[in-house]
Design an enzyme around this catalytic site. Structure first.
Site, short mmCIF file in Angstrom:
data_model
loop_
_atom_site.label_atom_id
_atom_site.label_comp_id
_atom_site.label_asym_id
_atom_site.label_seq_id
_atom_site.Cartn_x
_atom_site.Cartn_y
_atom_site.Cartn_z
CD GLU A 215 52.36 27.13 17.13
OE1 GLU A 215 52.48 28.28 17.57
OE2 GLU A 215 52.21 26.88 15.91
CG ASN B 201 56.70 29.67 22.18
OD1 ASN B 201 56.62 30.89 22.29
ND2 ASN B 201 55.97 28.99 21.34
CG ASP C 43 55.03 26.16 12.61
OD1 ASP C 43 55.29 26.84 13.62
OD2 ASP C 43 54.63 26.68 11.53
NE ARG D 151 59.08 24.02 24.01
CZ ARG D 151 58.14 24.33 23.11
NH1 ARG D 151 58.03 23.64 21.99
NH2 ARG D 151 57.29 25.31 23.34
NE ARG E 100 56.60 24.53 17.84
CZ ARG E 100 56.30 25.42 16.90
NH1 ARG E 100 56.75 25.29 15.66
NH2 ARG E 100 55.54 26.47 17.18
CG HIS F 72 46.89 27.89 11.53
ND1 HIS F 72 45.99 28.92 11.54
CD2 HIS F 72 47.72 28.11 12.59
CE1 HIS F 72 46.27 29.75 12.53
NE2 HIS F 72 47.32 29.27 13.19
C1 AAO Z 1 56.23 36.99 8.88
C2 AAO Z 1 55.82 38.43 9.11
C3 AAO Z 1 54.40 38.64 8.65
C4 AAO Z 1 54.26 38.25 7.18
C5 AAO Z 1 54.69 36.80 7.02
C6 AAO Z 1 54.66 36.30 5.59
O1 AAO Z 1 55.96 38.74 10.49
O2 AAO Z 1 54.09 40.02 8.79
O3 AAO Z 1 52.91 38.37 6.78
O4 AAO Z 1 56.04 36.66 7.52
O5 AAO Z 1 55.47 37.06 4.77
C7 AAO Z 1 56.70 33.19 12.52
C8 AAO Z 1 56.51 34.63 12.97
C9 AAO Z 1 55.68 35.44 11.99
C10 AAO Z 1 56.24 35.31 10.59
C11 AAO Z 1 56.20 33.84 10.24
C12 AAO Z 1 56.69 33.54 8.82
O6 AAO Z 1 55.92 34.63 14.25
O7 AAO Z 1 55.73 36.81 12.41
O8 AAO Z 1 55.46 36.10 9.69
O9 AAO Z 1 57.07 33.13 11.15
O10 AAO Z 1 57.96 34.03 8.63
C13 AAO Z 1 49.39 32.24 15.38
C14 AAO Z 1 49.43 30.78 14.98
C15 AAO Z 1 50.67 30.06 15.46
C16 AAO Z 1 51.94 30.85 15.15
C17 AAO Z 1 51.79 32.23 15.78
C18 AAO Z 1 53.00 33.12 15.53
O11 AAO Z 1 48.28 30.12 15.44
O12 AAO Z 1 50.73 28.82 14.78
O13 AAO Z 1 50.65 32.88 15.21
N1 AAO Z 1 53.15 30.16 15.62
C19 AAO Z 1 53.96 29.33 14.68
C20 AAO Z 1 55.45 29.50 14.93
C21 AAO Z 1 55.87 30.88 14.51
C22 AAO Z 1 55.67 31.06 13.01
C23 AAO Z 1 54.50 30.35 12.47
C24 AAO Z 1 53.68 29.55 13.26
C25 AAO Z 1 54.32 30.32 11.03
O14 AAO Z 1 55.74 29.21 16.25
O15 AAO Z 1 57.19 31.16 14.86
O16 AAO Z 1 55.49 32.48 12.71
O17 AAO Z 1 55.08 29.19 10.56
C26 AAO Z 1 45.82 34.35 18.60
C27 AAO Z 1 45.61 32.93 18.13
C28 AAO Z 1 46.91 32.22 17.85
C29 AAO Z 1 47.78 33.06 16.94
C30 AAO Z 1 48.00 34.42 17.64
C31 AAO Z 1 48.93 35.32 16.84
O18 AAO Z 1 46.36 34.34 19.92
O19 AAO Z 1 44.93 32.20 19.11
O20 AAO Z 1 46.62 30.99 17.22
O21 AAO Z 1 49.03 32.40 16.74
O22 AAO Z 1 46.73 35.04 17.77
O23 AAO Z 1 48.31 35.72 15.67
C32 AAO Z 1 45.69 36.68 23.31
C33 AAO Z 1 44.70 35.61 22.92
C34 AAO Z 1 45.34 34.60 22.00
C35 AAO Z 1 45.80 35.32 20.80
C36 AAO Z 1 46.80 36.33 21.28
C37 AAO Z 1 47.39 37.16 20.17
O24 AAO Z 1 46.76 36.13 24.09
O25 AAO Z 1 44.24 34.97 24.08
O26 AAO Z 1 44.47 33.57 21.63
O27 AAO Z 1 46.19 37.25 22.17
O28 AAO Z 1 46.37 37.93 19.56
#
Ligand code: AAO
Length: 513
Positions: A249, A314, A213, A353, A211, A217
């Site tokens: 992803e 997920n 991640d 999945r 996968r 980006h």
């Molecule tokens: C943590 C802290 C942060 C700190 C950071 C660094 O929480 O405050 O700044 O550490 O110190 C995971 C956690 C994060 C964590 C991170 C690192 O979820 O909270 O941050 O580990 O420890 C985006 C990405 C997507 C990502 C998702 C969470 O595009 O790739 O955010 N998923 C993966 C993993 C995830 C992981 C990471 C990536 C990083 O699965 O577990 O993060 O490795 C929009 C965008 C999306 C975006 C979302 C959220 O979505 O389209 O791409 O995802 O926003 O920001 C509607 C909209 C929809 C929108 C959504 C939310 O549904 O239609 O498009 O609203 O606004």
């Protein structure tokens, strides 16, 4: 035309990165979120292998930063410090043992590869990492890789904060930091080498795929360049020339600067519309009805089935991270959740999945779960607790193990049994009673209406008595659940009370009595 259409998925199967590389006759994987390698090895042997699961998506195996505020959140694993195989789930020795033991029982391992970035820009410096490697986020120094200042996108990003500020701007999404995570300059040959070395090491150990991640980006060309460097799978377990399965992803719910189709040439993609829409249908929000599922799949604007990885929830959106919103169904809504997962596993669209979670004290304040950070069940020294198995086959120690719920496990088997059969005999009452078959191999009926259901439907199955695999299952010559009689014309009578614990019935040819 028909022949051509039929050949496309077959070619995909041989060509590699689109093929899930599951053993013959197996059709789903399960995400054992935050499990220890030792426990996964045991689970492959005692449960996943015997019950027809195709594989396990594991949490990131590489070294990550240790976060103590909050105390050891699950998300610390998405902040890499090095590519050493060394986390709360186990060390390299335990990882190798897991891969060998799982492969030996036909269950393959899929690694969550975090290659877009390293840790957050503000985590500081020191050796508080899962293998004790030194890092300094201010100076972009990760000595155990090594990466230094020149290896990050700081100069390229054009936003004031250095972080992604507007998802409509594709340059920002790829060149700026996702929630402040230090963004690697993936166009550099050196970095591509380091990442490919890491992934190739895992491939040589015997994993079946990845996968990717945060794929959204990364520039598609950068991912492609890395994927091209990957070895073929280990021939000890896979046919010569097998390519690693790649699923990316990419969250594409529409309306942003980046769309999933930019990634179709590289591998499959996580279809986030699937769980968001299915949640709405099963919850009956926005006037959605099960009757509308008649053209589920591409008909709903989803990506082509041979590009999609699908899931009901997920590890992110079950706790309000990522995307999907409030409609996402999880184990917290068990009755509706089981229906959604059963629908997914019965329906031919996409590669499926199943989620397997740990529990946490969900506490929603103003629409947000303030405990969304809670890490896996663990001891006070931070080590992850083992997955224990109760006498009734459920899990203990805080592990939910949705994949062991009878209804879900039996639908994983259902999907294997009906594999390759077309969707047939669709029926609905215009509202929330719906049913469909898969050729002459299986049939499923749902009653998500407020009234009871009493219907006779054409199933397509050979005449005989079948055991419903939702209320029970076939054990030897007996059935522990409801029996369904299919008459010589293939029709059967179904009654489902709207207050049934599980208001759906599924039968298949391997559950014929
Ligand atoms: C943590 C802290 C942060 C700190 C950071 C660094 O929480 O405050 O700044 O550490 O110190 C995971 C956690 C994060 C964590 C991170 C690192 O979820 O909270 O941050 O580990 O420890 C985006 C990405 C997507 C990502 C998702 C969470 O595009 O790739 O955010 N998923 C993966 C993993 C995830 C992981 C990471 C990536 C990083 O699965 O577990 O993060 O490795 C929009 C965008 C999306 C975006 C979302 C959220 O979505 O389209 O791409 O995802 O926003 O920001 C509607 C909209 C929809 C929108 C959504 C939310 O549904 O239609 O498009 O609203 O606004």
């Amino acid at each position: 035309m028909t022949t051509l259409l039929l050949m496309v998925p077959l070619l995909g199967l041989c060509a590699g990165q689109f093929s899930p590389n599951v053993a013959c006759g197996r059709t789903s994987i399960v995400h054992l979120f935050e499990w220890r390698w030792e426990d996964i090895a045991e689970e492959c042997e005692r449960y996943l292998g015997p019950n027809g699961f195709g594989g396990v998506q594991i949490s990131p195996p590489n070294e990550n930063v240790i976060i103590t505020n909050p105390n050891r959140p699950w998300w610390e694993r998405y902040q890499p410090i090095s590519y050493k195989i060394c986390t709360r789930s186990g060390d390299e020795q335990q990882f190798r043992d897991m891969v060998t033991r799982c492969n030996s029982v036909g269950v393959h391992i899929y690694v969550d590869a975090v290659i877009n970035h390293m840790c957050g820009s503000g985590v500081g410096k020191g050796t508080s990492s899962t293998c004790g490697s030194y890092y300094d986020s201010d100076n972009r120094n990760f000595s155990a890789v090594p990466y230094s200042f020149h290896d990050f996108n700081d100069k390229k990003c054009k936003t004031g904060s250095g972080n992604i500020e507007d998802y409509r701007d594709a340059d920002q999404v790829r060149d700026c930091r996702l929630v402040s995570l230090l963004d690697l300059a993936l166009e550099k040959g050196y970095i591509r080498e380091k990442i490919a070395d890491y992934m190739n090491k895992l491939i040589d150990i015997g994993v079946a795929g990845f996968r990717l991640d945060a794929a959204k980006h990364m520039w598609p060309g950068d991912i492609q360049a890395i994927v091209t460097k990957l070895h073929n799978l280990n021939t000890k377990w896979f046919p010569e020339g097998s390519r690693p399965f790649i699923f990316q992803e990419v969250i594409d719910l529409g309306g942003e600067g980046i769309s999933a189709k930019e990634y179709f040439d590289i591998g499959r993609i996580t279809e986030f519309k699937y769980g968001a829409k299915l949640g709405k249908v099963i919850r009956k929000w926005d006037n959605e009805k099960m009757a509308y599922l008649r053209n589920w799949g591409e008909g709903w604007g989803f990506m082509p089935t041979d590009r999609a990885v699908v899931f009901v929830d997920n590890h992110d959106n079950q706790r309000g991270h990522g995307a999907g919103g409030a409609s996402i169904l999880t184990f917290f809504d068990a009755r509706l959740y089981k229906m959604a997962v059963a629908f997914m596993l019965a329906h031919p669209y996409g590669f499926t999945r199943v989620m397997s979670s740990f529990s946490w004290p969900r506490y929603i304040v103003n629409g947000k779960d303030i405990n969304d950070w809670e890490g896996p069940p663990s001891y006070s020294n931070g080590s992850t607790k083992a997955v224990t198995i109760n006498e009734d086959t459920t899990c203990g120690n805080g592990w939910v193990c949705e994949h062991r719920w009878r209804q879900i496990k039996n639908m994983v088997i259902f999907r294997n049994v009906v594999n390759g059969q077309a969707l047939t005999n669709w029926w609905d009452n215009g509202e929330n009673q719906a049913a469909f078959g898969r050729g002459n191999a299986g049939f499923i009926v749902f009653n998500n209406d407020n009234g009871d259901m009493d219907v006779t439907l054409k199933t397509g199955l050979p005449a005989g008595t079948y055991c419903d695999v939702i209320s029970g299952q076939k054990e030897g010559a007996c059935c522990t659940g409801t029996k369904i009689n299919v008459s010589s014309d293939g029709s059967a009578h179904f009654t489902i009370s709207s207050s049934a614990e599980d208001p759906f019935i599924a039968i298949h040819i391997n559950a014929k009595l």
